[in-house]
Motif scaffolding. Structure first.
Motif, PDB file in Angstrom:
ATOM      1  N   PRO A   1      26.379  46.455  37.967  1.00 21.25           N
ATOM      2  CA  PRO A   1      27.830  46.665  37.928  1.00 21.25           C
ATOM      3  C   PRO A   1      28.427  46.678  39.330  1.00 21.25           C
ATOM      4  O   PRO A   1      27.831  47.156  40.288  1.00 21.25           O
ATOM      5  N   VAL A   2      29.640  46.125  39.442  1.00 27.29           N
ATOM      6  CA  VAL A   2      30.348  46.124  40.707  1.00 27.29           C
ATOM      7  C   VAL A   2      31.575  47.006  40.565  1.00 27.29           C
ATOM      8  O   VAL A   2      32.066  47.233  39.460  1.00 27.29           O
ATOM      9  N   PRO A   3      32.102  47.528  41.673  1.00 24.97           N
ATOM     10  CA  PRO A   3      33.341  48.315  41.579  1.00 24.97           C
ATOM     11  C   PRO A   3      34.459  47.473  40.985  1.00 24.97           C
ATOM     12  O   PRO A   3      34.600  46.297  41.297  1.00 24.97           O
ATOM     13  N   ALA A   4      35.247  48.076  40.115  1.00 27.55           N
ATOM     14  CA  ALA A   4      36.329  47.340  39.455  1.00 27.55           C
ATOM     15  C   ALA A   4      37.381  46.913  40.472  1.00 27.55           C
ATOM     16  O   ALA A   4      37.727  47.657  41.390  1.00 27.55           O
ATOM     17  N   ALA A   5      37.886  45.703  40.302  1.00 28.34           N
ATOM     18  CA  ALA A   5      38.977  45.196  41.141  1.00 28.34           C
ATOM     19  C   ALA A   5      40.286  45.748  40.592  1.00 28.34           C
ATOM     20  O   ALA A   5      40.730  45.352  39.517  1.00 28.34           O
ATOM     21  N   ARG A   6      40.934  46.659  41.322  1.00 25.10           N
ATOM     22  CA  ARG A   6      42.110  47.352  40.819  1.00 25.10           C
ATOM     23  C   ARG A   6      43.421  46.748  41.321  1.00 25.10           C
ATOM     24  O   ARG A   6      44.452  47.396  41.284  1.00 25.10           O
ATOM     25  N   GLY A   7      43.369  45.513  41.786  1.00 27.54           N
ATOM     26  CA  GLY A   7      44.580  44.844  42.223  1.00 27.54           C
ATOM     27  C   GLY A   7      44.279  43.790  43.260  1.00 27.54           C
ATOM     28  O   GLY A   7      43.127  43.429  43.510  1.00 27.54           O
ATOM     29  N   LEU A   8      45.345  43.297  43.873  1.00 25.90           N
ATOM     30  CA  LEU A   8      45.248  42.254  44.886  1.00 25.90           C
ATOM     31  C   LEU A   8      45.159  42.856  46.279  1.00 25.90           C
ATOM     32  O   LEU A   8      45.909  43.775  46.624  1.00 25.90           O
ATOM     33  N   ARG A   9      44.293  42.278  47.068  1.00 29.02           N
ATOM     34  CA  ARG A   9      44.284  42.553  48.499  1.00 29.02           C
ATOM     35  C   ARG A   9      45.383  41.730  49.178  1.00 29.02           C
ATOM     36  O   ARG A   9      46.122  42.221  50.012  1.00 29.02           O
TER      37      ARG A   9
ATOM     38  N   ARG B   1      47.459  29.388  55.536  1.00 29.90           N
ATOM     39  CA  ARG B   1      46.432  28.907  56.462  1.00 29.90           C
ATOM     40  C   ARG B   1      46.186  27.420  56.269  1.00 29.90           C
ATOM     41  O   ARG B   1      46.486  26.846  55.218  1.00 29.90           O
ATOM     42  N   PRO B   2      45.624  26.764  57.282  1.00 28.39           N
ATOM     43  CA  PRO B   2      45.247  25.357  57.104  1.00 28.39           C
ATOM     44  C   PRO B   2      44.151  25.253  56.041  1.00 28.39           C
ATOM     45  O   PRO B   2      43.241  26.089  55.978  1.00 28.39           O
ATOM     46  N   GLY B   3      44.254  24.237  55.214  1.00 28.52           N
ATOM     47  CA  GLY B   3      43.235  24.056  54.191  1.00 28.52           C
ATOM     48  C   GLY B   3      43.757  23.281  53.007  1.00 28.52           C
ATOM     49  O   GLY B   3      44.870  22.733  53.015  1.00 28.52           O
ATOM     50  N   ARG B   4      42.948  23.239  51.974  1.00 24.14           N
ATOM     51  CA  ARG B   4      43.290  22.531  50.749  1.00 24.14           C
ATOM     52  C   ARG B   4      44.541  23.128  50.123  1.00 24.14           C
ATOM     53  O   ARG B   4      44.694  24.354  50.072  1.00 24.14           O
ATOM     54  N   GLU B   5      45.438  22.246  49.633  1.00 22.74           N
ATOM     55  CA  GLU B   5      46.698  22.713  49.076  1.00 22.74           C
ATOM     56  C   GLU B   5      46.469  23.603  47.851  1.00 22.74           C
ATOM     57  O   GLU B   5      45.690  23.255  46.955  1.00 22.74           O
ATOM     58  N   GLY B   6      47.150  24.733  47.816  1.00 28.64           N
ATOM     59  CA  GLY B   6      47.090  25.591  46.643  1.00 28.64           C
ATOM     60  C   GLY B   6      47.028  27.060  46.995  1.00 28.64           C
ATOM     61  O   GLY B   6      46.866  27.444  48.155  1.00 28.64           O
ATOM     62  N   TRP B   7      47.195  27.874  45.948  1.00 30.64           N
ATOM     63  CA  TRP B   7      47.128  29.330  46.071  1.00 30.64           C
ATOM     64  C   TRP B   7      45.732  29.834  45.755  1.00 30.64           C
ATOM     65  O   TRP B   7      45.039  29.280  44.905  1.00 30.64           O
ATOM     66  N   GLN B   8      45.351  30.899  46.413  1.00 28.62           N
ATOM     67  CA  GLN B   8      44.148  31.649  46.084  1.00 28.62           C
ATOM     68  C   GLN B   8      44.516  33.112  45.915  1.00 28.62           C
ATOM     69  O   GLN B   8      45.301  33.660  46.697  1.00 28.62           O
ATOM     70  N   VAL B   9      43.951  33.733  44.886  1.00 30.38           N
ATOM     71  CA  VAL B   9      44.113  35.175  44.714  1.00 30.38           C
ATOM     72  C   VAL B   9      42.922  35.872  45.351  1.00 30.38           C
ATOM     73  O   VAL B   9      41.784  35.415  45.226  1.00 30.38           O
ATOM     74  N   VAL B  10      43.191  36.959  46.062  1.00 31.39           N
ATOM     75  CA  VAL B  10      42.137  37.730  46.720  1.00 31.39           C
ATOM     76  C   VAL B  10      42.195  39.141  46.155  1.00 31.39           C
ATOM     77  O   VAL B  10      43.120  39.906  46.448  1.00 31.39           O
ATOM     78  N   PHE B  11      41.228  39.468  45.310  1.00 31.24           N
ATOM     79  CA  PHE B  11      41.167  40.785  44.705  1.00 31.24           C
ATOM     80  C   PHE B  11      40.429  41.753  45.612  1.00 31.24           C
ATOM     81  O   PHE B  11      39.564  41.362  46.395  1.00 31.24           O
ATOM     82  N   THR B  12      40.763  43.023  45.486  1.00 28.31           N
ATOM     83  CA  THR B  12      40.037  44.021  46.250  1.00 28.31           C
ATOM     84  C   THR B  12      38.738  44.370  45.532  1.00 28.31           C
ATOM     85  O   THR B  12      38.667  44.356  44.300  1.00 28.31           O
TER      86      THR B  12
END
Length: 231
Positions: free
Chosen positions: A7-15, A60-71
């Motif tokens: 088990p990993v700690p639950a992701a409780r939102g976006l970083r 940032r420079p890179g491939r076009e698009g959004w990324q979500v970063v969870f905590t």
């Protein structure tokens, strides 16, 4: 990538959110003018977009698009362009109410992977996994990831059969006036891909920015998830 064996700690939102693009300065300027971000040019060539003291996104420079970063922990890459990073959740069900231009909800649209992949990776529970739309719930915790009272709250949604929306993680931004935000988007070179409509989350629409990446808007959300908060 397989689901963690332990088990990993639950992701409780976006970083934070990340916007990859061939033109980071121009795209950061678009969101500053459209959503009111305060943009800072960082030494590494990226641009950070702030609402008050909270980081909304990194362009940032890179491939076009959004990324979500969870905590969460450990920091790692997930499927569908998602990431996990250590640190407190700046946006989510236990964070302060979203302000104009801040992330206020995320939905996984037409995913290739089953719900079990995401619930296993992020410590969530799918409320109605057999249906076209399900809320993904996370157990109680504060913005720093510690324990808190209040049981589970919706942290994200999963939607199948979205039609005009591209597959992957769709990020929503809070706006006080949806009609005005759509008019401004067109004036700044963006395109409305899903017109305003009322859904369980609230009054929403989707927009492709000048480089083609799609995000959604939610009018005047009282909390993370808009009208879904507390459901």
């Amino acid at each position: 990538m397989s689901t963690p064996a332990t088990p990993v700690p639950a992701a409780r939102g976006l970083r934070r959110l990340e916007r990859g693009t061939a033109e980071p300065e121009q795209i950061a300027d678009f969101y500053a003018r459209w959503l009111g971000w305060a943009v800072i040019a960082e030494p590494d060539g990226t641009f950070t977009g702030w609402v008050g003291d909270r980081l909304a996104a990194r362009v940032r420079p890179g491939r076009e698009g959004w990324q979500v970063v969870f905590t969460g922990s450990p920091a790692r890459e997930l499927r569908a362009g998602a990431l996990v990073d250590t640190g407190r959740a700046l946006h989510g069900p236990w964070a302060p109410p979203p302000r104009q231009g801040e992330p206020c909800w995320v939905e996984l649209v037409d995913p290739a992977d089953p719900d079990e992949y995401w619930t296993g990776e992020l410590g969530w529970a799918a409320r109605t996994p057999g249906e076209g739309f399900t809320l993904l719930d996370v157990a109680g915790g504060d913005a720093a990831g510690g324990p808190a009272e209040g049981g589970s709250r919706p942290v994200a949604g999963r939607l199948r059969g979205a039609g005009e929306l591209p597959p992957g993680w769709l990020c929503y931004f809070a706006v006080p006036d949806l009609a005005g935000a759509l008019t401004a988007a067109g004036r700044l070179g963006a395109t409305v891909v899903a017109p305003a409509r009322q859904v369980p989350t609230g009054l929403v629409a989707a927009v492709a920015d000048p480089a083609g990446a799609v995000c959604a808007l939610l009018q005047d959300p009282p909390a993370w998830g808009g009208a879904l908060a507390g459901s």
